[in-house]
Structures are given as C-alpha cells and as structure tokens.
Enzyme design. Structure first.
Site, PDB file in Angstrom:
ATOM      1  N   ARG A 169       1.147  -1.315  -0.057  1.00  0.00           N
ATOM      2  CA  ARG A 169       0.134   0.130   0.391  1.00  0.00           C
ATOM      3  C   ARG A 169       0.838   1.454  -0.108  1.00  0.00           C
ATOM      4  NH1 ARG A 169      -2.183   2.997   4.563  1.00  0.00           N
ATOM      5  NH2 ARG A 169      -1.229   1.259   5.412  1.00  0.00           N
ATOM      6  N   ARG A 228      -7.396 -11.682  -2.999  1.00  0.00           N
ATOM      7  CA  ARG A 228      -9.514 -12.196  -3.180  1.00  0.00           C
ATOM      8  C   ARG A 228      -9.625 -12.397  -4.350  1.00  0.00           C
ATOM      9  NH1 ARG A 228      -8.813 -14.472   1.044  1.00  0.00           N
ATOM     10  NH2 ARG A 228      -9.467 -14.240   3.495  1.00  0.00           N
ATOM     11  N   ASP A 251      -6.060 -19.563  -7.219  1.00  0.00           N
ATOM     12  CA  ASP A 251      -6.589 -19.430  -6.404  1.00  0.00           C
ATOM     13  C   ASP A 251      -8.282 -19.413  -5.458  1.00  0.00           C
ATOM     14  OD1 ASP A 251      -6.638 -21.816  -4.620  1.00  0.00           O
ATOM     15  OD2 ASP A 251      -6.640 -19.981  -2.841  1.00  0.00           O
ATOM     16  N   HIS A 275      -9.951 -22.112  -3.902  1.00  0.00           N
ATOM     17  CA  HIS A 275      -9.497 -21.230  -2.337  1.00  0.00           C
ATOM     18  C   HIS A 275      -9.255 -22.246  -1.772  1.00  0.00           C
ATOM     19  CE1 HIS A 275     -11.113 -18.116   0.091  1.00  0.00           C
ATOM     20  NE2 HIS A 275      -9.231 -18.024   0.193  1.00  0.00           N
ATOM     21  N   GLY A 277      -6.074 -21.843  -0.339  1.00  0.00           N
ATOM     22  CA  GLY A 277      -4.208 -21.659  -0.174  1.00  0.00           C
ATOM     23  C   GLY A 277      -3.723 -22.153   1.327  1.00  0.00           C
TER      24      GLY A 277
END
Length: 313
Positions: A169, A228, A251, A275, A277
């Site tokens: 970020r 996500r 994923d 999903h 992971g």
C-alpha cells in the site's frame, strides 16, 4: 478477565488454553453453545459463509475481541457495526503464510510448466511434450508485500528468479530491498513475467486488477491470485484471457464458489484451484498456537497481536 470464549476448534484439542475463560465449541452450527451475551472472545469459524460467521454478532453484547482465523477480515467487516464500541478485531497473521506461499509457488510452476496440459494428456493416454517457460530468470512482481508476500519471496528465491519486485500500500525499505507503493504499478507491470496477488481485499484493492492493469502486463505474462477474488475484475480478466495474450492461475474467484457454467472454467490459459491456499495440514498447529497466545494475552490483560481495528474508533 472471565467469560466465555467461542472456539471453532474443540477445546480439548488445544493444549495450553489459559485458565479464567470458559471455552465453548462453536463452528457455525445452528444452535449456539451458550448465551452469546456471555461471550467475551469470539473466534470466527474458519472457511464458513459470511452469513454464518456474522449471525451471532448482534447478540455478542459483551464481546471484547473478535479473532479471525483467516489472514483477511473482509468476511467480518460488514457486521462490525453490529458490535459495541471498543471491540478489537484481530486477524490470523502468522497462520497462513506457509500454506498460501506454497500454493502461490505451486500455481506459478504448474502454469508455467504446463502441468494442466500434461494431466489432460495423461487422461487421454497421450505422450505430449513441448517447450515451456521456466520460473528461473523471470521477473516476479508480488502485489501485497505483507507477511504472506514475504513468505512467497522466501520460496521464489531458490528457483533462481531474476528478481522479485515488491509492492504494498505504501513504499518502504526492507532488508531485501525496496517495497514500491501501489501508485507505482503502472510502471512496474510491463517489467513482470509473473504477477502474484497477495493483497488484502479493501476499498483500495477491490478491482485493482482492472482492464488498465491487465493491459499494462507484458505479452505472455502470468497472473496468479492467492488474495481475494474481488481484487480482480472478472470480466476484464476474461476479455484479456480470450485474446491469449496472458495466462492466469486463480485460487480465488469472483464470484466464489465459481458456478459450474461460469466462463472462467473454460477460458484459455487458466488454472483454477478452489480457494485452498489456507486449509492444509499446516493450518491447525499454527491456528492453535495463535489462539493460545492471544487468549493468554487477553486473560493477563496484555496487548493482543494482529489488531486490525477497534470498533467505535
């Protein structure tokens, strides 16, 4: 500190739980294990729907801490307004780094080396070779350089990548080198052979990977998403994939679970995993260690780890 702690792991499977709290097992069942008003520490059930994990929140009138067992807290954030002020929300930093980084590397290698094609050929009984790109000598861009992004770099380096470019970020410096800000992405994307997404889902990162982002990726580049699904604009990705210019390993998807007839299943150059992971054999021991540490800190009124925010502030 006294009261109930709701745990999604049976308490008798967790060694070292501190005295002073009453452990209650709740993994999202229809019936609550006790009066929600008596719960002071709520550990969110792992890999359950948002509807399930949010359901008790309005009744948790005495709760002090909400602890997720996921790295992200996006499944809980919509219900934070239902909680009283002063509740600390903590994530599971330290639990998923190993598993998620392993999968990021697995998806990268499988996609580059053509493993999905080999499996399909094996199903047909065909011996089908060919020349494939290696991970060695590639430039890898990691978008979301937190603890998971750092763990991904740990696993990339032994594969002789040319370099790892780090993005978070905000810009900062680490022992390994600079971390660039998200604002630098337009200049960094054209350099990357592989782009790995490991950023949290926030208002800033939702649909970060849009048509403009994808257009900046170099021809033949691979996009890997272990973050996500909504970090990627699905329609924009589909448009780019259909050209054959880039490939992707996902994923996580948006929507999720991916419906059977969704075009991502059949889009060219895509590898999809459901999903996975986080949920591996590495999850349970790390999750239990985190819970014992956090609950011991809570009982002894010491600072908690991984506090993301406090409600009402």
């Amino acid at each position: 500190m006294t009261g109930d702690v709701w745990l999604p792991i049976p308490p008798d499977e967790i060694d070292g739980l501190p005295d002073g709290l009453v452990p209650r097992f709740w993994d999202g069942a229809e019936e609550y294990p006790a009066d929600p008003a008596d719960c002071v520490f709520y550990v969110v059930p792992y890999m359950r729907s948002a509807e399930t994990v949010l359901r008790p929140l309005p009744e948790l009138t005495g709760v002090n801490v909400v602890q997720t067992l996921s790295a992200g807290v996006d499944s809980v954030e919509p219900g934070l307004g239902l909680l009283p002020p002063g509740v600390r929300l903590c994530n599971a930093r330290g639990v998923h780094e190993a598993s998620t980084a392993e999968l990021a590397l697995t998806l990268t290698l499988a996609s580059l080396r053509g493993v999905p094609d080999f499996v399909r050929a094996q199903d047909r009984g065909e011996w089908k070779g060919g020349f494939r790109p290696a991970l060695a000598d590639r430039t890898v861009l990691v978008v979301g350089y937190g603890s998971i992004g750092s763990a991904i770099e740990d696993r990339l380096v032994p594969f002789e990548v040319a370099r790892v470019v780090r993005v978070a970020r905000t810009a900062r410096t680490t022992e390994r080198g600079p971390v660039h800000a998200l604002a630098d992405l337009p200049n960094l994307l054209p350099q990357a052979d592989v782009v790995i997404l490991s950023t949290p889902l926030t208002a800033t990162t939702r649909h970060l990977v849009d048509a403009a982002f994808l257009a900046r990726m170099k021809d033949g580049a691979l996009l890997v998403n272990v973050a996500r699904g909504a970090v990627v604009h699905t329609e924009a990705l589909l448009d780019e994939l259909r050209t054959g210019r880039i490939t992707a390993a996902l994923d996580v998807t948006d929507p999720e679970p991916l419906p059977p007839a969704h075009p991502l299943w059949s889009a060219p150059g895509v590898l999809v995993s459901p999903h996975v992971g986080g949920p591996t054999s590495a999850f349970a021991p790390r999750a239990k260690r985190l819970l014992v540490d956090q609950l011991t800190r809570f009982v002894n009124q010491r600072p908690l780890r991984n506090v993301i925010l406090t409600t009402g502030e």
